[in-house]
Enzyme design. Structure first.
Site, PDB file in Angstrom:
ATOM      1  N   PRO A   9       0.589  -1.650  -0.045  1.00  7.15           N
ATOM      2  CA  PRO A   9      -0.121   0.316   0.011  1.00  7.15           C
ATOM      3  C   PRO A   9       1.175   1.402  -0.208  1.00  7.15           C
ATOM      4  O   PRO A   9       1.738   1.437   0.467  1.00  7.15           O
ATOM      5  CB  PRO A   9      -1.008  -0.155   1.198  1.00  7.15           C
ATOM      6  CG  PRO A   9       0.126  -1.054   2.586  1.00  7.15           C
ATOM      7  CD  PRO A   9       0.602  -2.165   1.072  1.00  7.15           C
ATOM      8  N   ASN A  10       0.252   2.137  -0.798  1.00  3.66           N
ATOM      9  CA  ASN A  10       0.885   3.630  -1.294  1.00  3.66           C
ATOM     10  C   ASN A  10       1.921   4.012  -1.772  1.00  3.66           C
ATOM     11  O   ASN A  10       2.360   4.974  -1.767  1.00  3.66           O
ATOM     12  CB  ASN A  10       0.758   4.230   1.072  1.00  3.66           C
ATOM     13  CG  ASN A  10       0.205   4.419   0.782  1.00  3.66           C
ATOM     14  OD1 ASN A  10      -1.868   4.917   0.694  1.00  3.66           O
ATOM     15  ND2 ASN A  10      -0.495   3.826   2.598  1.00  3.66           N
ATOM     16  N   ARG A  17       4.433  11.224  -1.398  1.00  5.74           N
ATOM     17  CA  ARG A  17       4.113  10.623  -0.481  1.00  5.74           C
ATOM     18  C   ARG A  17       5.688  11.249   0.104  1.00  5.74           C
ATOM     19  O   ARG A  17       6.673  10.373   0.047  1.00  5.74           O
ATOM     20  CB  ARG A  17       3.554   8.876   0.037  1.00  5.74           C
ATOM     21  CG  ARG A  17       3.983   8.785   1.292  1.00  5.74           C
ATOM     22  CD  ARG A  17       3.718   7.200   1.419  1.00  5.74           C
ATOM     23  NE  ARG A  17       3.693   6.832   2.568  1.00  5.74           N
ATOM     24  CZ  ARG A  17       4.339   5.863   3.078  1.00  5.74           C
ATOM     25  NH1 ARG A  17       4.963   5.387   1.899  1.00  5.74           N
ATOM     26  NH2 ARG A  17       4.023   5.244   4.330  1.00  5.74           N
ATOM     27  N   TYR A  22      10.884   9.273   1.274  1.00  3.59           N
ATOM     28  CA  TYR A  22      10.846   8.092   0.504  1.00  3.59           C
ATOM     29  C   TYR A  22      11.685   9.020  -1.417  1.00  3.59           C
ATOM     30  O   TYR A  22      11.445   7.757  -2.245  1.00  3.59           O
ATOM     31  CB  TYR A  22       9.387   7.554  -0.710  1.00  3.59           C
ATOM     32  CG  TYR A  22       8.894   6.506   0.416  1.00  3.59           C
ATOM     33  CD1 TYR A  22       9.604   5.710   1.238  1.00  3.59           C
ATOM     34  CD2 TYR A  22       7.815   7.653   1.645  1.00  3.59           C
ATOM     35  CE1 TYR A  22       8.783   5.497   1.870  1.00  3.59           C
ATOM     36  CE2 TYR A  22       7.754   7.008   2.657  1.00  3.59           C
ATOM     37  CZ  TYR A  22       8.068   5.964   3.137  1.00  3.59           C
ATOM     38  OH  TYR A  22       7.423   5.077   4.111  1.00  3.59           O
ATOM     39  N   ASN A  73       7.971  -5.900  -0.875  1.00  9.81           N
ATOM     40  CA  ASN A  73       7.653  -4.462  -0.635  1.00  9.81           C
ATOM     41  C   ASN A  73       6.722  -4.108   0.044  1.00  9.81           C
ATOM     42  O   ASN A  73       5.790  -3.893  -0.326  1.00  9.81           O
ATOM     43  CB  ASN A  73       8.376  -3.009  -1.091  1.00  9.81           C
ATOM     44  CG  ASN A  73       8.505  -2.275   0.093  1.00  9.81           C
ATOM     45  OD1 ASN A  73       7.632  -2.201   1.099  1.00  9.81           O
ATOM     46  ND2 ASN A  73       9.363  -1.020  -0.465  1.00  9.81           N
ATOM     47  N   ALA A  76       3.019  -0.622   5.208  1.00 15.87           N
ATOM     48  CA  ALA A  76       2.706  -0.845   6.051  1.00 15.87           C
ATOM     49  C   ALA A  76       2.260  -2.407   6.557  1.00 15.87           C
ATOM     50  O   ALA A  76       2.270  -2.498   7.687  1.00 15.87           O
ATOM     51  CB  ALA A  76       1.856   0.301   5.882  1.00 15.87           C
ATOM     52  N   HIS A  79       4.468  -4.484   8.667  1.00 13.88           N
ATOM     53  CA  HIS A  79       4.470  -4.839  10.367  1.00 13.88           C
ATOM     54  C   HIS A  79       2.729  -5.314  10.569  1.00 13.88           C
ATOM     55  O   HIS A  79       2.992  -4.973  12.267  1.00 13.88           O
ATOM     56  CB  HIS A  79       4.061  -3.079  10.204  1.00 13.88           C
ATOM     57  CG  HIS A  79       5.431  -2.445  10.572  1.00 13.88           C
ATOM     58  ND1 HIS A  79       6.338  -2.611   9.883  1.00 13.88           N
ATOM     59  CD2 HIS A  79       4.933  -1.304   9.076  1.00 13.88           C
ATOM     60  CE1 HIS A  79       7.491  -1.661   9.756  1.00 13.88           C
ATOM     61  NE2 HIS A  79       6.564  -1.165   8.899  1.00 13.88           N
ATOM     62  N   ASP A  86       2.237 -15.687   5.505  1.00 18.48           N
ATOM     63  CA  ASP A  86       1.556 -17.238   5.456  1.00 18.48           C
ATOM     64  C   ASP A  86       1.526 -17.553   3.831  1.00 18.48           C
ATOM     65  O   ASP A  86       2.004 -18.783   4.474  1.00 18.48           O
ATOM     66  CB  ASP A  86       0.120 -17.748   6.284  1.00 18.48           C
ATOM     67  CG  ASP A  86       0.451 -17.333   7.370  1.00 18.48           C
ATOM     68  OD1 ASP A  86       1.553 -17.964   8.096  1.00 18.48           O
ATOM     69  OD2 ASP A  86      -0.556 -17.781   8.234  1.00 18.48           O
ATOM     70  N   GLU A  97      13.096  -9.194   1.231  1.00 19.54           N
ATOM     71  CA  GLU A  97      12.100  -8.516   1.538  1.00 19.54           C
ATOM     72  C   GLU A  97      12.949  -6.833   1.167  1.00 19.54           C
ATOM     73  O   GLU A  97      13.807  -6.824   1.698  1.00 19.54           O
ATOM     74  CB  GLU A  97      11.897  -8.776   3.316  1.00 19.54           C
ATOM     75  CG  GLU A  97      11.205  -6.973   3.646  1.00 19.54           C
ATOM     76  CD  GLU A  97      11.598  -7.305   5.474  1.00 19.54           C
ATOM     77  OE1 GLU A  97      10.566  -6.541   5.615  1.00 19.54           O
ATOM     78  OE2 GLU A  97      11.930  -8.174   5.733  1.00 19.54           O
ATOM     79  N   HIS A  99      13.225  -2.452   1.514  1.00 21.57           N
ATOM     80  CA  HIS A  99      11.779  -0.950   1.862  1.00 21.57           C
ATOM     81  C   HIS A  99      13.008  -0.665   1.699  1.00 21.57           C
ATOM     82  O   HIS A  99      14.284  -0.193   1.798  1.00 21.57           O
ATOM     83  CB  HIS A  99      11.936  -1.208   3.529  1.00 21.57           C
ATOM     84  CG  HIS A  99      11.157  -2.383   4.459  1.00 21.57           C
ATOM     85  ND1 HIS A  99      10.065  -1.896   4.010  1.00 21.57           N
ATOM     86  CD2 HIS A  99      12.040  -3.341   4.389  1.00 21.57           C
ATOM     87  CE1 HIS A  99       9.533  -3.182   4.388  1.00 21.57           C
ATOM     88  NE2 HIS A  99      10.451  -4.063   5.238  1.00 21.57           N
ATOM     89  N   ILE A 100      12.636   1.379   0.901  1.00 24.75           N
ATOM     90  CA  ILE A 100      12.532   2.448   0.226  1.00 24.75           C
ATOM     91  C   ILE A 100      13.570   3.068   1.471  1.00 24.75           C
ATOM     92  O   ILE A 100      15.134   3.367   1.568  1.00 24.75           O
ATOM     93  CB  ILE A 100      11.929   2.736  -0.126  1.00 24.75           C
ATOM     94  CG1 ILE A 100      11.181   2.299  -1.884  1.00 24.75           C
ATOM     95  CG2 ILE A 100      11.967   4.553  -0.767  1.00 24.75           C
ATOM     96  CD1 ILE A 100      10.116   2.897  -2.628  1.00 24.75           C
ATOM     97  N   SER A 101      12.670   3.225   2.264  1.00 23.34           N
ATOM     98  CA  SER A 101      13.551   4.442   3.502  1.00 23.34           C
ATOM     99  C   SER A 101      14.156   3.059   4.656  1.00 23.34           C
ATOM    100  O   SER A 101      13.868   1.909   4.570  1.00 23.34           O
ATOM    101  CB  SER A 101      12.366   4.203   4.448  1.00 23.34           C
ATOM    102  OG  SER A 101      11.640   3.854   5.235  1.00 23.34           O
ATOM    103  N   ARG A 106      13.618   4.362  12.321  1.00 29.33           N
ATOM    104  CA  ARG A 106      12.084   4.803  12.220  1.00 29.33           C
ATOM    105  C   ARG A 106      10.656   4.446  13.534  1.00 29.33           C
ATOM    106  O   ARG A 106      12.135   3.745  14.508  1.00 29.33           O
ATOM    107  CB  ARG A 106      10.893   4.438  10.487  1.00 29.33           C
ATOM    108  CG  ARG A 106      12.061   5.597   9.443  1.00 29.33           C
ATOM    109  CD  ARG A 106      11.470   4.778   8.195  1.00 29.33           C
ATOM    110  NE  ARG A 106      10.068   5.972   8.351  1.00 29.33           N
ATOM    111  CZ  ARG A 106       9.166   4.932   7.319  1.00 29.33           C
ATOM    112  NH1 ARG A 106       8.749   4.756   6.296  1.00 29.33           N
ATOM    113  NH2 ARG A 106       7.752   6.615   7.805  1.00 29.33           N
ATOM    114  N   ARG A 110       7.635   0.263  13.420  1.00 28.17           N
ATOM    115  CA  ARG A 110       8.150  -0.144  12.213  1.00 28.17           C
ATOM    116  C   ARG A 110       9.297  -1.291  12.241  1.00 28.17           C
ATOM    117  O   ARG A 110       9.758  -1.747  11.291  1.00 28.17           O
ATOM    118  CB  ARG A 110       8.758   0.666  11.257  1.00 28.17           C
ATOM    119  CG  ARG A 110       7.389   1.856  10.915  1.00 28.17           C
ATOM    120  CD  ARG A 110       8.079   2.485  10.264  1.00 28.17           C
ATOM    121  NE  ARG A 110       6.723   4.106   9.655  1.00 28.17           N
ATOM    122  CZ  ARG A 110       5.480   3.702   9.226  1.00 28.17           C
ATOM    123  NH1 ARG A 110       5.901   2.706   7.983  1.00 28.17           N
ATOM    124  NH2 ARG A 110       5.343   5.194   8.667  1.00 28.17           N
TER     125      ARG A 110
END
Length: 146
Positions: A9-10, A17, A22, A73, A76, A79, A86, A97, A99-101, A106, A110
Site C-alpha cells: 500500500p501507498n 508521499r 522516499y 516491499n 505498511a 508490520h 503465511d 524483503e 524497503h526504500i527507507s 523509524r 516499524r
C-alpha cells in the site's frame, strides 16, 4: 528466471508521499528502473502493486509454480500481516524483503516485520537501488540467465 516484484500500500504514491523519506521519484520511475535492469540481464519480471492485503495474498498464491523468486516491499503490511507471511510460506518461493527507507531508524512499530520470518534477506534504506540488489541476489543465488 522469472521474478515477481510485489509492492504494498501507498507505494503507488511515491513522489508525492513523504519525499523526505522516499524521495521525489515516482512509482513509474521505479517500475522503469526495474524493467530496464531486468531487460539488460534477460530476466523475466512481473511488477504488481496493490493497496489491498487480499490482492497481495492472491498474487503470491498465483505465483506458485510460475515464479522463481519474489522481491516484496509489503509497505505498511510489513508490520501487520501474518497473511502475507503465511502466503509466502505456502508457496515456498525464495523471497527478499525490500524497503526504500531505513525502517530500522523509524518508529518503534516499524521494527516488527512479519515477512522477515520467511524472507532470506532484508534490504532497507537503499532507495530504489534496494530492488535491484534484491533482484540480483535472487538471480545470483537461484537463477541462470535465459
Amino acid at each position: 528466471m522469472k521474478i515477481l516484484v510485489l509492492n504494498g500500500p501507498n507505494l503507488n504514491m511515491l513522489g508525492i508521499r513523504e519525499p523526505s523519506l522516499y524521495g521525489s521519484q515516482t512509482y513509474e520511475n521505479l517500475c522503469k528502473l526495474i524493467e530496464e535492469h531486468c531487460d539488460d540481464k534477460n530476466i523475466d519480471i512481473e511488477i504488481y502493486q496493490s493497496n489491498h492485503e487480499g490482492c497481495l495474498v492472491d498474487k503470491i498464491q498465483q505465483s506458485y509454480k510460475t515464479i522463481d523468486g519474489i522481491v516484496i516491499n509489503p509497505a505498511a503490511y510489513t508490520h501487520t500481516s501474518v497473511a502475507l507471511l503465511d502466503a509466502l510460506k505456502a508457496v515456498s518461493i525464495p523471497a527478499v524483503e525490500v524497503h526504500i527507507s531505513d525502517v530500522s531508524k523509524r518508529e518503534d512499530f516499524r521494527q516488527i516485520s512479519f515477512v522477515r520470518y520467511y524472507c532470506e534477506k532484508t534490504i532497507a534504506g537503499k532507495g530504489f537501488d534496494g530492488y535491484i540488489e534484491a533482484i540480483d541476489y535472487l538471480v545470483d543465488k537461484y537463477g541462470v540467465e535465459q
